[in-house]
Enzyme design. Structure first.
Site, short mmCIF file in Angstrom:
data_model
loop_
_atom_site.label_atom_id
_atom_site.label_comp_id
_atom_site.label_asym_id
_atom_site.label_seq_id
_atom_site.Cartn_x
_atom_site.Cartn_y
_atom_site.Cartn_z
N ASP A 1 22.39 -31.88 -18.34
CA ASP A 1 21.41 -30.78 -18.32
C ASP A 1 21.60 -30.03 -19.63
O ASP A 1 22.66 -29.44 -19.86
CB ASP A 1 21.68 -29.87 -17.11
CG ASP A 1 20.67 -28.73 -17.02
OD1 ASP A 1 20.07 -28.34 -18.06
OD2 ASP A 1 20.50 -28.20 -15.91
N ASN B 1 15.22 -35.60 -26.68
CA ASN B 1 13.88 -35.77 -26.11
C ASN B 1 13.57 -34.77 -24.99
O ASN B 1 12.41 -34.44 -24.77
CB ASN B 1 13.78 -37.22 -25.58
CG ASN B 1 12.57 -37.44 -24.72
OD1 ASN B 1 11.45 -37.61 -25.22
ND2 ASN B 1 12.74 -37.43 -23.40
N TYR C 1 5.39 -23.16 -25.48
CA TYR C 1 5.73 -24.56 -25.78
C TYR C 1 5.57 -24.90 -27.27
O TYR C 1 6.52 -25.34 -27.92
CB TYR C 1 4.90 -25.51 -24.92
CG TYR C 1 5.12 -26.96 -25.30
CD1 TYR C 1 6.29 -27.61 -24.92
CD2 TYR C 1 4.17 -27.66 -26.04
CE1 TYR C 1 6.51 -28.94 -25.29
CE2 TYR C 1 4.37 -28.99 -26.39
CZ TYR C 1 5.54 -29.62 -26.02
OH TYR C 1 5.77 -30.93 -26.37
N LYS D 1 8.41 -25.90 -30.33
CA LYS D 1 8.50 -27.12 -31.13
C LYS D 1 8.53 -26.79 -32.62
O LYS D 1 9.16 -27.51 -33.40
CB LYS D 1 7.33 -28.06 -30.78
CG LYS D 1 7.46 -28.67 -29.39
CD LYS D 1 8.73 -29.51 -29.27
CE LYS D 1 8.90 -30.20 -27.95
NZ LYS D 1 10.11 -31.05 -27.87
P1 NAP Z 1 8.22 -35.44 -19.20
O1 NAP Z 1 7.66 -36.69 -18.64
O2 NAP Z 1 7.98 -34.15 -18.49
O3 NAP Z 1 9.79 -35.66 -19.40
C1 NAP Z 1 10.62 -34.63 -19.80
C2 NAP Z 1 12.04 -35.01 -19.47
O4 NAP Z 1 12.91 -33.93 -19.86
C3 NAP Z 1 12.27 -35.24 -17.97
O5 NAP Z 1 13.12 -36.33 -17.79
C4 NAP Z 1 12.94 -33.94 -17.54
O6 NAP Z 1 13.78 -34.09 -16.42
C5 NAP Z 1 13.77 -33.67 -18.78
N1 NAP Z 1 14.32 -32.32 -18.80
C6 NAP Z 1 13.68 -31.15 -18.62
N2 NAP Z 1 14.56 -30.14 -18.65
C7 NAP Z 1 15.77 -30.69 -18.87
C8 NAP Z 1 17.08 -30.16 -19.00
N3 NAP Z 1 17.33 -28.86 -18.89
N4 NAP Z 1 18.09 -31.02 -19.25
C9 NAP Z 1 17.86 -32.34 -19.34
N5 NAP Z 1 16.66 -32.91 -19.19
C10 NAP Z 1 15.63 -32.07 -18.97
O7 NAP Z 1 7.71 -35.17 -20.68
P2 NAP Z 1 7.43 -36.13 -21.93
O8 NAP Z 1 6.02 -35.97 -22.29
O9 NAP Z 1 7.99 -37.49 -21.68
O10 NAP Z 1 8.26 -35.38 -23.06
C11 NAP Z 1 9.25 -36.01 -23.84
C12 NAP Z 1 9.28 -35.35 -25.19
O11 NAP Z 1 8.06 -35.60 -25.90
C13 NAP Z 1 9.40 -33.82 -25.15
O12 NAP Z 1 10.29 -33.38 -26.16
C14 NAP Z 1 8.00 -33.33 -25.45
O13 NAP Z 1 7.98 -32.03 -26.00
C15 NAP Z 1 7.56 -34.39 -26.44
N6 NAP Z 1 6.11 -34.49 -26.61
C16 NAP Z 1 5.35 -34.93 -25.60
C17 NAP Z 1 3.97 -35.05 -25.77
C18 NAP Z 1 3.08 -35.55 -24.70
O14 NAP Z 1 1.86 -35.60 -24.94
N7 NAP Z 1 3.59 -35.96 -23.55
C19 NAP Z 1 3.40 -34.69 -27.01
C20 NAP Z 1 4.22 -34.22 -28.01
C21 NAP Z 1 5.58 -34.13 -27.79
P3 NAP Z 1 13.23 -33.86 -14.90
O15 NAP Z 1 12.61 -35.16 -14.49
O16 NAP Z 1 14.48 -33.52 -14.15
O17 NAP Z 1 12.24 -32.73 -14.94
#
Ligand code: NAP
Length: 251
Positions: free
Chosen positions: A58, A85, A173, A177
């Protein structure tokens, strides 16, 4: 010391992180699948198969971060790649629509406690994990760090009156970033002389829980740039911010 390269991906039990673990494992890495809930991490690692190892982590809990670093040191003795990530967009775990999210997270109205909680994960968590893992990265030849950022955090892009990202620059958010980008530059400067590369990538708008599954890219597309940069050799760049579809992005 472990005989395969070792990568740690934070927040990897679902979404883009999960796909990054899958891809790096298929490239011969032992990939530590960071998950704040161990049982979710174990289920995800089992789905990927041999080479993926669940690791309770975490990023907002210093005891968890310290224990994870100790385990990596003792069990593997190396850390070739750190992929930061893990992130959240909201503490509610639910986004009704991107438009409603932006309206609720304008600087004039964003709930301060909510902003603090998101920054605690997306910014301070990144710094805390960096500090804990750095001694192991320093002991591993050709180590590198990839911070998973977002084009929405590019201050240069959102300052352009014609940018489609501009209206979505919220303080909860997107600004977190931008702060992560600042951390990336600071880390790259600090580690330049040691040869540890630190780069930021953006996945593009990917269909995940983070945006209420509103994204347009697949998980494979979203993971591609982080995986590409993670695999660059010792002569690879440092201090860059890139995307698979847009190439180099301005900070
Ligand atoms: P996601 O599906 O919501 O996954 C986020 C992950 O982070 C989940 O496994 C979540 O765990 C975990 N997490 C949250 N809080 C945490 C903590 N305190 N300690 C450890 N793990 C934690 O989101 P995603 O879209 O794959 O995002 C991955 C990365 O890509 C992020 O950095 C995001 O900002 C970036 N990003 C995403 C997009 C997009 O369009 N999706 C665009 C630009 C950038 P839980 O399952 O326990 O909640």
């Amino acid at each position: 010391m472990h005989d395969k390269p070792v990568a740690l991906v934070t927040g990897a039990n679902q979404g883009i992180g999960f796909q990054i673990v899958k891809d790096l494992t298929s490239k011969g890495f032992t990939t530590l699948l960071g998950s704040r809930h161990l049982e979710r991490g174990e289920a995800a690692a089992q789905e990927i198969g041999p080479g993926a190892v669940a690791l309770q982590l975490d990023v907002t809990d210093q005891a968890s971060i310290t224990a994870a670093a100790q385990r990596i040191r003792q069990e593997f003795g190396r850390l070739d790649v750190l992929i930061q990530n893990a992130a959240i967009s909201t503490t509610t775990g639910h986004i009704s629509s991107p438009q409603a999210f932006v309206m609720a997270n304008r600087p004039s109205v964003a709930p301060i406690d909510e902003v603090r909680a998101v920054w605690n994960t997306n910014v301070f968590g990144v710094l805390a994990v960096y500090q804990a893992m750095l001694p192991i990265l320093r002991d591993t030849p050709n180590a590198r760090i990839v911070n998973v950022s977002s084009g929405a955090g590019s201050l240069t892009l959102v300052s352009d009156p014609n940018s489609p990202l501009r209206p979505g620059f919220d303080v909860t958010y997107a600004a977190s970033k931008a702060a992560m980008n600042a951390l990336t530059v600071a880390m790259a400067i600090e580690l330049e002389a040691e040869g540890i590369r630190v780069n930021a990538v953006t996945p593009g708008y990917t269909k995940t829980k983070l945006n209420g599954f509103d994204g347009t890219e697949t998980l494979e597309e979203g993971a591609a740039e982080a995986v590409r940069v993670a695999l660059l050799g010792a002569d690879g760049p440092t201090g860059t911010f890139t995307s698979a579809t847009m190439g180099s992005l301005p900070w």
